[in-house]
Design an enzyme around this catalytic site. Structure first.
Site, PDB file in Angstrom:
ATOM      1  CG  ASP A 196     -17.133   2.952  -4.521  1.00  0.00           C
ATOM      2  OD1 ASP A 196     -17.042   1.832  -5.025  1.00  0.00           O
ATOM      3  OD2 ASP A 196     -17.343   3.144  -3.312  1.00  0.00           O
ATOM      4  CE1 TYR A 239     -10.726   1.283   3.993  1.00  0.00           C
ATOM      5  CE2 TYR A 239      -9.400  -0.708   3.713  1.00  0.00           C
ATOM      6  CZ  TYR A 239     -10.211   0.286   3.186  1.00  0.00           C
ATOM      7  OH  TYR A 239     -10.511   0.266   1.836  1.00  0.00           O
ATOM      8  NE  ARG A 245      -8.792   3.696   2.725  1.00  0.00           N
ATOM      9  CZ  ARG A 245      -9.327   4.607   3.512  1.00  0.00           C
ATOM     10  NH1 ARG A 245      -8.890   4.772   4.758  1.00  0.00           N
ATOM     11  NH2 ARG A 245     -10.317   5.374   3.081  1.00  0.00           N
ATOM     12  CD  GLU A 293     -10.885  -1.556  -7.487  1.00  0.00           C
ATOM     13  OE1 GLU A 293     -11.673  -2.264  -6.833  1.00  0.00           O
ATOM     14  OE2 GLU A 293     -11.055  -1.291  -8.699  1.00  0.00           O
TER      15      GLU A 293
HETATM   16  O1  TRH Z   1     -11.034   4.910   0.186  1.00  0.00           O
HETATM   17  P1  TRH Z   1     -10.856   3.454   0.021  1.00  0.00           P
HETATM   18  O2  TRH Z   1     -10.882   2.661   1.230  1.00  0.00           O
HETATM   19  O3  TRH Z   1     -11.929   2.917  -0.982  1.00  0.00           O
HETATM   20  C1  TRH Z   1     -12.605   1.690  -0.817  1.00  0.00           C
HETATM   21  C2  TRH Z   1     -12.210   0.662  -1.789  1.00  0.00           C
HETATM   22  O4  TRH Z   1     -12.213   1.157  -3.084  1.00  0.00           O
HETATM   23  C3  TRH Z   1     -13.130  -0.514  -1.701  1.00  0.00           C
HETATM   24  O5  TRH Z   1     -12.798  -1.470  -2.653  1.00  0.00           O
HETATM   25  C4  TRH Z   1     -14.526  -0.053  -1.915  1.00  0.00           C
HETATM   26  O6  TRH Z   1     -15.421  -1.081  -1.808  1.00  0.00           O
HETATM   27  C5  TRH Z   1     -14.830   0.962  -0.881  1.00  0.00           C
HETATM   28  O7  TRH Z   1     -13.921   2.036  -1.012  1.00  0.00           O
HETATM   29  C6  TRH Z   1     -16.219   1.471  -1.023  1.00  0.00           C
HETATM   30  O8  TRH Z   1      -9.437   3.188  -0.682  1.00  0.00           O
HETATM   31  P2  TRH Z   1      -8.954   3.429  -2.178  1.00  0.00           P
HETATM   32  O9  TRH Z   1      -9.609   2.489  -3.129  1.00  0.00           O
HETATM   33  O10 TRH Z   1      -7.515   3.400  -2.120  1.00  0.00           O
HETATM   34  O11 TRH Z   1      -9.425   4.885  -2.555  1.00  0.00           O
HETATM   35  C7  TRH Z   1      -8.860   6.034  -1.982  1.00  0.00           C
HETATM   36  C8  TRH Z   1      -8.875   7.168  -2.983  1.00  0.00           C
HETATM   37  O12 TRH Z   1      -8.529   8.375  -2.323  1.00  0.00           O
HETATM   38  C9  TRH Z   1      -7.855   6.979  -4.101  1.00  0.00           C
HETATM   39  O13 TRH Z   1      -8.393   7.434  -5.331  1.00  0.00           O
HETATM   40  C10 TRH Z   1      -6.698   7.884  -3.695  1.00  0.00           C
HETATM   41  C11 TRH Z   1      -7.459   8.991  -3.013  1.00  0.00           C
HETATM   42  N1  TRH Z   1      -6.669   9.784  -2.042  1.00  0.00           N
HETATM   43  C12 TRH Z   1      -6.463  11.115  -2.287  1.00  0.00           C
HETATM   44  O14 TRH Z   1      -6.884  11.628  -3.342  1.00  0.00           O
HETATM   45  N2  TRH Z   1      -5.780  11.852  -1.363  1.00  0.00           N
HETATM   46  C13 TRH Z   1      -5.264  11.312  -0.220  1.00  0.00           C
HETATM   47  O15 TRH Z   1      -4.656  12.039   0.578  1.00  0.00           O
HETATM   48  C14 TRH Z   1      -5.454   9.916   0.003  1.00  0.00           C
HETATM   49  C15 TRH Z   1      -4.884   9.285   1.225  1.00  0.00           C
HETATM   50  C16 TRH Z   1      -6.170   9.186  -0.917  1.00  0.00           C
END
Ligand code: TRH
Length: 378
Positions: A15, A193, A271, A273
């Site tokens: 988010d 996850y 994973r 979004e």
């Molecule tokens: O963290 P997420 O599982 O977020 C999820 C999804 O958005 C889902 O749709 C939503 O409903 C839920 O959250 C609440 O995965 P996502 O979307 O990939 O977000 C991860 C964020 O973290 C992304 O902006 C990239 C960032 N990130 C870093 O900045 N550094 C890192 O080392 C990693 C692995 C990720």
């Protein structure tokens, strides 16, 4: 055009990851005044370490970041108000929006989906039952009938420079304490996850004949990996060797550095979004684990994306991609699907470039948002 973007961190980082990229692009590329309201600055700090979780108000990349508490300060409502990822605005703020003349453009920026209903809902109005306000749905998506994807103008040129520059990649890996790239080695980033298929996949990599170097930023996958390795705890900076598999545990990276990790690897497991979208923009092969939803609603979401992504692949490659992604999301049978996919990586790499070019040919989400808002503010 002044903007108020509201973000509730439900769990994880998606988010805030999505909201921050949007706020930053509006500010940096369009010089627009943006206020980003976040209810969990500690989560924000994980992806942007410069964020101070103790401050009520701070500036970063031209964006005014405000801690979103139950009592909102008395500020002038922006011309555009966004509920990021369908979060709910406080009634008190909605009442203030109704007093604004003209009323703000009020948008519900929804979760990304490739499902056909996304295009059907995009732009639909939802009038407020009592107040003179109308909210509109804004659907990110992959087709011209949706709001598009958040994609900065700098992204492709910077990525291309980085991917073409072996010295820049070497410096990047060295800063993370990782060895230089070696010929014939497959470099994989792993962000997922808790996934019961993971131990089988690690075993398949360990048993394989090709060297696989897996880079895992700290997060939810670690307990399963620790159990498979037979160790108590996996600290950032540690390296493990099992057969052909070398596994490195990384700290959680800041968002821009994570982008570079995606650009630098041969294959990315992503994973949710935002990492999913950024992996597509890395123009490298990817495997997506969808965020699990009630009633398995994530499975049609997965298939809708695969329908688009695999549409131009030859049938064998499409079937292999589908098998592997299904196995990963159903948390079973992945080790059997892997060897074929490992061999298909050159074809998948070529396809990832084509897909990225296809996406880049569409207007990005911020351009679409601006066009939408200009129409309503006229
Ligand atoms: O963290 P997420 O599982 O977020 C999820 C999804 O958005 C889902 O749709 C939503 O409903 C839920 O959250 C609440 O995965 P996502 O979307 O990939 O977000 C991860 C964020 O973290 C992304 O902006 C990239 C960032 N990130 C870093 O900045 N550094 C890192 O080392 C990693 C692995 C990720």
């Amino acid at each position: 055009m002044t903007w108020d973007i509201f973000c509730t961190v439900i769990d994880n980082y998606g988010d805030i990851g999505v909201s921050w990229r949007l706020a930053r692009q509006l500010s940096m590329e369009h010089a627009l005044p943006v206020r980003l309201w976040v209810d969990d600055l500690a989560a924000f700090q994980h992806i942007r370490p410069e964020v101070d979780a103790t401050l009520a108000v701070q500036q970063l990349a031209g964006v005014e970041i405000r801690r979103w508490t139950s009592l909102l300060p008395d500020i002038e409502v922006g011309e555009v108000v966004i509920e990021a990822l369908a979060c709910n605005l406080p009634d008190e703020f909605i009442a203030r929006m109704a007093l604004r003349q003209p009323p703000p453009v009020w948008l519900n920026l929804e979760y990304l989906t490739a499902e056909a209903w996304g295009a059907g809902v995009h732009g639909l109005p939802s009038p407020h039952p009592r107040l003179a306000l109308c909210k509109h749905f804004f659907m990110p998506g992959y087709t011209l009938q949706t709001g598009g994807l958040t994609r900065e103008a700098w992204l492709a040129p910077e990525r291309d420079r980085f991917q073409a520059n072996a010295a820049a990649r070497a410096a990047y890996f060295s800063n993370l304490g990782l060895p230089a790239e070696q010929a014939g080695e497959l470099r994989i980033s792993l962000f997922c996850y808790e996934n019961n298929a993971l131990p089988g996949l690690l075993q398949a990599w360990a048993n394989g004949i090709d060297s696989v170097r897996v880079l895992v930023p700290r997060g939810k996958a670690l307990p399963l990996i620790a159990a498979w390795l037979g160790c108590e705890n996996l600290a950032a900076g540690t390296t493990w060797q099992r057969g052909a598999l070398s596994l490195h545990v990384l700290p959680m990276l800041d968002q821009d550095s994570y982008d570079r990790l995606l650009w630098a690897c041969d294959l990315n497991f992503v994973r949710g979004e935002d990492s999913f979208t950024r992996a597509q923009f890395a123009a490298r092969p990817l495997v997506w684990q969808a965020y699990v939803q009630d009633d398995e609603a994530h499975l049609p979401k997965l298939d809708a994306f695969l329908d688009l992504y695999c549409a131009d692949m030859d049938s064998e490659l499409a079937a292999q991609t589908r098998d592997l992604w299904h196995a990963w999301n159903q948390e079973t049978g992945l080790a059997a699907a892997w060897p074929k996919l490992g061999r298909a990586l050159p074809a998948l790499t070529a396809h990832a470039r084509v897909w990225d070019r296809q996406l880049a040919a569409h207007p990005d989400l911020v351009t679409n948002l601006l066009n939408f808002c200009r129409k309503w503010l006229k």
